[in-house]
Structure formats: C-alpha cells, structure tokens
Design a protein around this motif. Structure first.
Motif, PDB file in Angstrom:
ATOM      1  N   UNK A  54     -22.784  39.447  31.377  1.00  0.00           N
ATOM      2  CA  UNK A  54     -21.884  40.271  32.172  1.00  0.00           C
ATOM      3  C   UNK A  54     -21.854  39.812  33.620  1.00  0.00           C
ATOM      4  N   UNK A  55     -20.696  39.993  34.255  1.00  0.00           N
ATOM      5  CA  UNK A  55     -20.508  39.646  35.669  1.00  0.00           C
ATOM      6  C   UNK A  55     -20.322  40.944  36.451  1.00  0.00           C
ATOM      7  N   UNK A  56     -21.108  41.123  37.510  1.00  0.00           N
ATOM      8  CA  UNK A  56     -21.093  42.363  38.277  1.00  0.00           C
ATOM      9  C   UNK A  56     -20.989  42.084  39.772  1.00  0.00           C
ATOM     10  N   UNK A  57     -20.529  43.093  40.514  1.00  0.00           N
ATOM     11  CA  UNK A  57     -20.446  42.946  41.969  1.00  0.00           C
ATOM     12  C   UNK A  57     -21.808  42.710  42.586  1.00  0.00           C
ATOM     13  N   UNK A 115     -12.851  54.612  41.353  1.00  0.00           N
ATOM     14  CA  UNK A 115     -12.861  53.267  40.778  1.00  0.00           C
ATOM     15  C   UNK A 115     -12.844  53.287  39.271  1.00  0.00           C
ATOM     16  N   UNK A 116     -11.878  53.991  38.699  1.00  0.00           N
ATOM     17  CA  UNK A 116     -11.811  54.111  37.245  1.00  0.00           C
ATOM     18  C   UNK A 116     -11.530  52.815  36.518  1.00  0.00           C
ATOM     19  N   UNK A 117     -10.979  51.821  37.220  1.00  0.00           N
ATOM     20  CA  UNK A 117     -10.674  50.554  36.578  1.00  0.00           C
ATOM     21  C   UNK A 117     -11.807  49.548  36.593  1.00  0.00           C
ATOM     22  N   UNK A 118     -12.928  49.902  37.200  1.00  0.00           N
ATOM     23  CA  UNK A 118     -14.077  48.997  37.241  1.00  0.00           C
ATOM     24  C   UNK A 118     -14.825  49.024  35.916  1.00  0.00           C
ATOM     25  N   UNK A 119     -15.793  48.125  35.769  1.00  0.00           N
ATOM     26  CA  UNK A 119     -16.613  48.154  34.570  1.00  0.00           C
ATOM     27  C   UNK A 119     -17.386  49.458  34.448  1.00  0.00           C
ATOM     28  N   UNK A 159     -17.928  30.468  39.173  1.00  0.00           N
ATOM     29  CA  UNK A 159     -17.265  30.565  40.482  1.00  0.00           C
ATOM     30  C   UNK A 159     -15.906  31.253  40.350  1.00  0.00           C
ATOM     31  N   UNK A 160     -15.140  30.855  39.336  1.00  0.00           N
ATOM     32  CA  UNK A 160     -13.824  31.463  39.117  1.00  0.00           C
ATOM     33  C   UNK A 160     -13.962  32.951  38.777  1.00  0.00           C
ATOM     34  N   UNK A 161     -14.974  33.294  37.987  1.00  0.00           N
ATOM     35  CA  UNK A 161     -15.192  34.690  37.627  1.00  0.00           C
ATOM     36  C   UNK A 161     -15.501  35.528  38.865  1.00  0.00           C
ATOM     37  N   UNK A 162     -16.314  34.989  39.764  1.00  0.00           N
ATOM     38  CA  UNK A 162     -16.642  35.732  40.984  1.00  0.00           C
ATOM     39  C   UNK A 162     -15.415  35.919  41.868  1.00  0.00           C
ATOM     40  N   UNK A 193     -14.393  44.872  32.528  1.00  0.00           N
ATOM     41  CA  UNK A 193     -15.489  43.944  32.791  1.00  0.00           C
ATOM     42  C   UNK A 193     -15.061  42.498  32.614  1.00  0.00           C
ATOM     43  N   UNK A 194     -15.811  41.616  33.264  1.00  0.00           N
ATOM     44  CA  UNK A 194     -15.709  40.178  33.085  1.00  0.00           C
ATOM     45  C   UNK A 194     -17.020  39.687  32.469  1.00  0.00           C
TER      46      UNK A 194
END
Length: 327
Positions: free
Chosen positions: A38-41, A147-151, A305-308, A319-320
């Motif tokens: 998983x990719x997170x902030x 932020x309902x559209x976040x993971x 890098x692109x995902x970030x 989620x990404x």
C-alpha cells in the motif's frame, strides 16, 4: 532483493530501486514475499524527512503489504509458511521481501486479491482506533469523514455503515462525491458547499456525533460548531495546518471531546491488541466481501516515484498500491 530507496530526502526527494539483502525474521516475526504494498501519505512525509521511521526499522517506505509467508522466526506457529497474509508494518514495505510481526498479520482468503488486501491494514487499524475506540461511534450515530475519497475515508465509510451508523463525507467535485454516495455516505462537496450549513441541514440542526478529521486547524471552529452534544472529534492528520484559535466554551457547554493520534508511533503491544480486535470484529467483513479496499491505481515497484506524485496530486479516489506480482 529489490527495495525502494529514498534519494535526496527532503522536498525534492526521488525514489529508486536498489539491491538490498533479504531480511531474516527474528523471534515472533515472519518473512513475507510481497505481492503488493500500500502507498500512503505517511510514506511521502517520510521521504520528505518529516516522518522518520522508528529505530531499527528499514529506511525503505511502506507501512502495509500483502503476500505469502516464506519463512518464520523462532516462536512463530501462525501464520505458517505458504499462507497468504496482509500485514501492518513500521516500514520497509516497498520491497520484494519484508519482515513483519506475526501478530500483525491478517489471513487473506483466496476470494480477496492480494493487491486489495495490501491496501487494508493501515486504514483498518486507523479507522478502528480513531472512529470506534477514541471516537466511540455507536449504532445509530452519525459520523462525518473529512476526506471521504481518501484510502482512510473510503474504508471508514464502509466500516461505519456496516456498524449501523449514518455517514457523511466531504470530497472535492461531483465525481468524487458521487463515488462516496455509492459507498453509502451523504456527500458534501467542499469546493462548493459550506460545511457548517450543509451538516446542520442534513442533521436538522442537531449536528454529528463523531468527526474523523484530516484537515486540522482551519476546520476546527466549524467542527466544534457542528458536533452534537457529547460529540467527539478524532484528529488523525493536519493537512490544512496544525494551528487554530478557538472558543473553548462550546467544549464545556456541549460536553465535547477532542482526541488525536498517529498509528506508527504506537507500541507493538498496542498494535497487537488492535490487531486482535480487528481480526475478530472487522476482518470477517473482509472475508465475506462486505468490506473491500477501493483501489484507484496500481503501479509497479519501479514506479513508486510516479505513485507518490499521483497521490500528492490529490486526483485519486481510494488507495494506490505497488504491485510486484508479475512485475
């Protein structure tokens, strides 16, 4: 193995794959071959030098993975070698192999794709700890998600609805609002709607019982105004800024509670406790298909890098993940 390294940590960081030794699991740990991460902030914050990993944790980003157990350390009986698991990590997930605490692994049924499973642990732990424990959300109450559209947001909508709560969620633009509605929330478009006015309209002036907040300072006055008597504000991020000047009287007069937490800084014992509760209370929803990770895009490990950049742009819904299976 390949693992993602952070080059030039700071505002202009870059991510690149490097060759690293395969880690060896210690006592009460397992080694996982990673199918997806998983990719997170929080990963972006770490790369910018604002959220350092705990001592002894790999410098490689990544707080959640799913894959197959390929080795167990001393004292581990479950999960066993060959089992599919999703795991919460202190870091190191952007790699082909990762060590994980056995007690923080959740069994992934064959019906759940590993890419989806990788997008669940961080959100499940965060939502349970902050909405249901600190926030005390109960059946019949109303939850507002900033932020309902976040993971986190897409997971929180589903969990709250499954628990019998009413849900509102903010999102930017008609498309994201419609997607939140499909998940079961009443959507508020923060680009056009006044939050305070819209919430009070939807609740006939009563307000909401719990707010899950990622905005912080700029929204605090509005949040205090729209909490119902006995309401709880649970802060998990300060994307809008950490400072605010407020009137404390509403907190006294309406018996309001403000809490805040981060997940990564919690002790292993506390995370193990959360994992046991989630395994019992939440994971059955995943296993029977009622709760699913909402995936926006998948990137190869070399495309971290692109995902970030995509995550930082705010264009995503859900989620990404970085996928290694077939990469």
């Amino acid at each position: 193995m390949r693992a993602v390294a952070v080059d030039l940590p700071g505002e202009h960081y870059a991510l690149a794959c490097r060759d690293e030794p395969v880690p060896v699991p210690g006592p009460d740990e397992v080694l996982i071959w990673v199918a997806a991460a998983g990719v997170n902030r929080a990963d972006i914050m770490q790369a910018r030098g604002l959220y350092p990993p705990p001592p002894g944790t790999p410098a490689t980003p990544g707080l959640e993975v799913a894959g197959t157990v390929v080795m167990t350390g001393p004292g581990v009986h479950q999960p066993a070698v060959g089992e599919r698991v999703a795991a919460l990590l202190p870091g190191g997930g952007y790699a082909e192999y990762v060590r994980a605490a056995a007690a923080l692994c959740l069994p992934v049924p064959d019906s759940v794709p590993l890419a989806e499973a990788a997008a669940l642990p961080e959100a499940l732990f965060t939502v349970w700890a902050n909405v249901f424990e600190s926030g005390g959300l109960r059946t019949g109450e109303t939850l507002l998600i900033q932020g309902g559209g976040s993971g986190i947001g897409t997971t929180a909508i589903q969990m709250a609805r499954l628990a019998g709560a009413q849900v509102m969620a903010t999102a930017g633009g008609a498309e994201k609002c419609a997607a939140c509605e499909r998940l079961g929330a009443k959507a508020i478009d923060y680009r056009h709607d006044d939050l305070r006015t819209r919430v009070l309209e939807l609740t006939e002036g009563r307000g909401v019982d719990v707010i899950l907040d990622i905005v912080g300072g700029p929204s605090l006055k509005d949040h205090l105004a729209i909490l119902a008597p006995g309401g709880r504000l649970s802060l998990i991020a300060v994307q809008g800024g950490p400072r605010a000047e407020i009137n404390l009287l509403p907190i006294l007069l309406r018996r309001l509670t403000i809490t805040g937490s981060t997940l990564r800084s919690r002790s292993l014992a506390e995370k193990v406790r959360l994992a046991a509760v989630i395994r019992k209370r939440v994971w059955p929803w995943v296993c029977d298909g009622q709760l699913r990770a909402v995936l926006d895009r998948r990137f190869p490990l070399a495309g971290a890098d692109d995902a970030h950049r995509y995550l930082a742009s705010g264009q995503h819904f859900g989620k990404l993940v970085l996928t290694l299976e077939g990469d």
